[in-house]
Design a protein around this motif. Structure first.
Motif, mmCIF file in Angstrom:
data_model
loop_
_atom_site.group_PDB
_atom_site.id
_atom_site.type_symbol
_atom_site.label_atom_id
_atom_site.label_comp_id
_atom_site.label_asym_id
_atom_site.label_seq_id
_atom_site.Cartn_x
_atom_site.Cartn_y
_atom_site.Cartn_z
ATOM 1 N N SER A 163 38.189 33.983 36.367
ATOM 2 C CA SER A 163 38.639 34.408 37.693
ATOM 3 C C SER A 163 37.837 35.607 38.163
ATOM 4 N N GLN A 164 37.371 35.508 39.391
ATOM 5 C CA GLN A 164 36.696 36.623 40.041
ATOM 6 C C GLN A 164 37.077 36.597 41.507
ATOM 7 N N ALA A 165 37.253 37.789 42.083
ATOM 8 C CA ALA A 165 37.516 37.837 43.513
ATOM 9 C C ALA A 165 36.289 37.305 44.231
ATOM 10 N N ASP A 166 36.499 36.404 45.172
ATOM 11 C CA ASP A 166 35.387 35.733 45.824
ATOM 12 C C ASP A 166 34.818 36.613 46.925
ATOM 13 N N SER A 167 34.002 37.563 46.535
ATOM 14 C CA SER A 167 33.375 38.441 47.524
ATOM 15 C C SER A 167 31.967 38.755 47.056
ATOM 16 N N SER A 168 31.104 39.072 48.005
ATOM 17 C CA SER A 168 29.729 39.371 47.664
ATOM 18 C C SER A 168 29.641 40.595 46.762
ATOM 19 N N ASP A 169 30.555 41.534 46.947
ATOM 20 C CA ASP A 169 30.530 42.738 46.128
ATOM 21 C C ASP A 169 30.751 42.387 44.659
ATOM 22 N N THR A 170 31.722 41.491 44.406
ATOM 23 C CA THR A 170 32.015 41.094 43.036
ATOM 24 C C THR A 170 30.825 40.401 42.417
ATOM 25 N N ARG A 171 30.199 39.527 43.157
ATOM 26 C CA ARG A 171 29.056 38.804 42.632
ATOM 27 C C ARG A 171 27.915 39.766 42.304
ATOM 28 N N GLN A 172 27.728 40.778 43.150
ATOM 29 C CA GLN A 172 26.677 41.748 42.893
ATOM 30 C C GLN A 172 26.975 42.549 41.634
ATOM 31 N N LYS A 173 28.253 42.805 41.386
ATOM 32 C CA LYS A 173 28.629 43.569 40.206
ATOM 33 C C LYS A 173 28.481 42.745 38.932
ATOM 34 N N GLY A 174 28.526 41.437 39.049
ATOM 35 C CA GLY A 174 28.395 40.581 37.886
ATOM 36 C C GLY A 174 29.671 40.489 37.090
ATOM 37 N N GLY A 175 29.586 39.842 35.928
ATOM 38 C CA GLY A 175 30.753 39.678 35.067
ATOM 39 C C GLY A 175 31.047 38.218 34.826
ATOM 40 N N THR A 176 31.749 37.949 33.722
ATOM 41 C CA THR A 176 32.037 36.563 33.339
ATOM 42 C C THR A 176 33.342 36.052 33.909
ATOM 43 N N GLY A 177 34.234 36.957 34.302
ATOM 44 C CA GLY A 177 35.561 36.513 34.718
ATOM 45 C C GLY A 177 36.448 36.197 33.533
ATOM 46 N N LEU A 178 36.023 36.619 32.313
ATOM 47 C CA LEU A 178 36.799 36.347 31.104
ATOM 48 C C LEU A 178 37.451 37.600 30.536
ATOM 49 N N GLY A 179 36.943 38.776 30.904
ATOM 50 C CA GLY A 179 37.398 40.005 30.266
ATOM 51 C C GLY A 179 38.890 40.238 30.357
ATOM 52 N N LEU A 180 39.462 40.106 31.560
ATOM 53 C CA LEU A 180 40.895 40.352 31.722
ATOM 54 C C LEU A 180 41.726 39.262 31.051
ATOM 55 N N ALA A 181 41.238 38.024 31.077
ATOM 56 C CA ALA A 181 41.955 36.938 30.393
ATOM 57 C C ALA A 181 42.002 37.206 28.891
ATOM 58 N N ILE A 182 40.889 37.692 28.332
ATOM 59 C CA ILE A 182 40.854 38.031 26.908
ATOM 60 C C ILE A 182 41.768 39.221 26.622
ATOM 61 N N ALA A 183 41.733 40.237 27.487
ATOM 62 C CA ALA A 183 42.597 41.405 27.293
ATOM 63 C C ALA A 183 44.066 41.004 27.271
ATOM 64 N N LYS A 184 44.449 40.116 28.171
ATOM 65 C CA LYS A 184 45.841 39.650 28.217
ATOM 66 C C LYS A 184 46.224 38.965 26.912
ATOM 67 N N GLU A 185 45.359 38.072 26.421
ATOM 68 C CA GLU A 185 45.654 37.345 25.186
ATOM 69 C C GLU A 185 45.731 38.308 24.002
ATOM 70 N N LEU A 186 44.798 39.248 23.912
ATOM 71 C CA LEU A 186 44.796 40.191 22.796
ATOM 72 C C LEU A 186 46.061 41.043 22.793
ATOM 73 N N ALA A 187 46.459 41.533 23.973
ATOM 74 C CA ALA A 187 47.661 42.371 24.055
ATOM 75 C C ALA A 187 48.893 41.600 23.599
ATOM 76 N N GLU A 188 49.016 40.360 24.047
ATOM 77 C CA GLU A 188 50.191 39.560 23.692
ATOM 78 C C GLU A 188 50.213 39.245 22.197
#
Length: 513
Positions: free
Chosen positions: A447-472
């Motif tokens: 998941s990534q916010a669909d905006s040009s700014d987000t795309r410029q910043k890069g990222g996999t869209g997996l970090g927060l999903a992994i953080a959620k799983e690890l915390a739980e």
């Protein structure tokens, strides 16, 4: 009934009903009709309240030109005639009929006709008396209920999910078509049998004890909670199934409703996807290492001083190789979590040293964006039971995102606060905030916010999903607060572990009470 057994009815034969009868049927809901036993069944008498039933006055009905049979609904005419013929043929003393009569204004009314043939002493029919009651509202309600039942059954028969109901004795009471397709049994083969016929071992043997325990204690392991279980088809083959059970009360008895979905194909696709991701990730890691390693050596001066133009190109290559390495690591982490192979080494540790280390390690990354990290609130001495490496991974993700989305010369603040039975570690920024339409998906994979700014910043869209799983996995949870345009706060809540001093105080308080 034989003619010679009929009671004497001479008092009913002589003329129309008397004054008492006329008073009885003057304005009540029951209308009295008397027909002559002649072709066409002409009406000999009708009570004054007939207009309230079919709209015609007694004068109109008693007219020679009036034929009662003309009011019958065409679909009821033959059936009603056959019923009368058969009852009279069998010398019935009374019988009931249901038919529709056309009102003077046009619409048909449903009529309940309680009919009594009147015989003379010779056993001949001299008249037929009908006591007619308007049953239209009741019949319309019955038809509406029947139509609703048909619609409900049509829905149940055409839904993709199997729907099974059982009673308190675990006996199957309904089995829709989807359930027939899923389990390969017909409804007739399952109805009236114990539902455990659809379960493989060990569920087959354990089910009765589970239900008995629930009925006695009310403690449930599945009712109201969806879960994945193994089920068995008629052929004996087992398959993965998603099961959700709810409970209702019907006629004072418990009824359990099971919603089942065959997830064989979903599991197959998930397995293929995970295998593909794992294979690709492992295959990429080896050549990536052989690329990034030499680049690091070159940038470190292993072959001497580099021309400025060459250094800039190598720095770009090195930066992108690191991004690719992070992507591969995230993919592998998700694959391990999905497969249940992510190792966790839980131990009791103080929170603050781990938070301080995460802030320290994230400072170089924040400096790239000219963002300042600061620890603004502490909770010294607080302990949690976590895997330190996994908690660092969660906090690093929060800090990385906060720095990445903060404005130049922005500030990212980290705070640790002890709450009721838990500790909250929060990371706040003064970035653009989370768009409203994206908030429900923020912890989903890719998941990534669909905006040009987000795309410029890069990222996999997996970090927060992994953080959620690890915390739980460590008994905690992650969440966020945000107002669009006013920054965001991401936080992880973890259960506290009491210190030795706190345990002593707690034991003392319990002993005093």
């Amino acid at each position: 009934m034989p003619v010679n057994e009929k009671p004497s009815v001479a008092s009913e034969v002589a003329g129309p009903p008397g004054p008492n009868v006329e008073e009885l049927f003057s304005d009540g809901p029951v209308v009295l009709f008397v027909w002559k036993p002649k072709p066409g069944w002409p009406v000999e008498y009708v009570s004054r309240n007939v207009a309230g039933l079919i709209g015609y006055s007694p004068t109109e009905i008693l007219s020679p030109a009036f034929y009662f049979i003309d009011l019958l609904h065409p679909d009821d005419l033959q059936r009603t005639a056959n019923d009368i013929h058969n009852h009279l043929k069998n010398n019935a003393s009374q019988f009931e009929q249901f038919y529709r009569l056309r009102h003077k204004d046009g619409p048909y009314r449903w009529i309940h006709d309680y009919t009594r043939p009147v015989y003379n002493h010779s056993g001949q029919i001299v008249r037929i008396q009908g006591y007619l009651l308007d049953q239209t509202p009741r019949k319309q309600a019955e038809l509406a209920l029947a139509e609703n039942a048909r619609q409900t059954q049509a829905i149940l028969d055409n839904v993709i999910d199997g729907i099974i109901t059982i009673d308190e004795n675990r006996v199957v009471t309904s089995f829709n078509r989807a359930a027939e397709r899923i389990f390969e049994y017909s409804a007739q083969e399952v109805l009236g049998r114990n539902v455990n016929m659809l379960m493989p071992e060990p569920y087959h043997s354990e089910h009765e004890g589970y239900v008995n325990n629930y009925l006695q204690t009310g403690v449930t392991k599945i009712i109201g909670i969806g879960r994945e279980v193994e089920a068995r088809r008629k052929s004996g083959r087992t398959f993965p199934m998603e099961l959700s059970v709810s409970e209702i009360s019907h006629n004072g008895k418990r009824v359990f409703i099971g919603m089942v979905r065959d997830i064989t194909e979903r599991k197959r696709m998930e397995r293929m996807k995970n295998e593909f991701v794992a294979t690709v990730s492992h295959e990429l890691r080896t050549p990536l290492t052989s690329i990034s390693g030499p680049i690091s050596l070159l940038l470190g001066g292993a072959l001497g001083e580099l021309p400025e133009s060459a250094r800039k190109m190598l720095e770009v290559a090195h930066k992108n190789s690191l991004r690719l390495a992070n992507l591969i690591n995230d993919l592998l982490d998700m694959e391990k979590i999905a497969a249940g192979k992510m190792p966790f080494e839980l131990s009791t540790q103080e929170v603050m040293p781990m938070v301080e280390q995460a802030v320290h390690l994230s400072q170089p990354h924040a400096a790239q964006y000219q963002v300042k990290l600061s620890l603004v609130e502490r909770a010294d001495g607080v302990q949690v039971r976590v895997d330190g490496q996994r908690l660092q991974q969660i906090l690093t993700n929060f800090l990385s995102n906060a720095a990445k989305f903060s404005p130049k010369d922005g500030s990212v603040q980290v705070g640790v606060k002890k709450l009721d039975g838990q500790v909250r570690i929060r990371v706040s920024d003064d970035g653009p905030g989370i768009p409203t339409e994206f908030r429900s998906r923020i912890f989903q994979k890719f998941s990534q916010a669909d905006s040009s700014d987000t795309r410029q910043k890069g990222g996999t869209g997996l970090g927060l999903a992994i953080a959620k799983e690890l915390a739980e996995k460590m008994g905690g949870r992650v969440d966020f607060e945000s107002e669009h345009g006013q920054g965001s706060i991401f936080y992880v809540d973890l259960p506290l572990v009491a210190t030795k001093a706190e345990r002593v105080v707690d034991d003392f308080r319990h002993s005093e009470s």
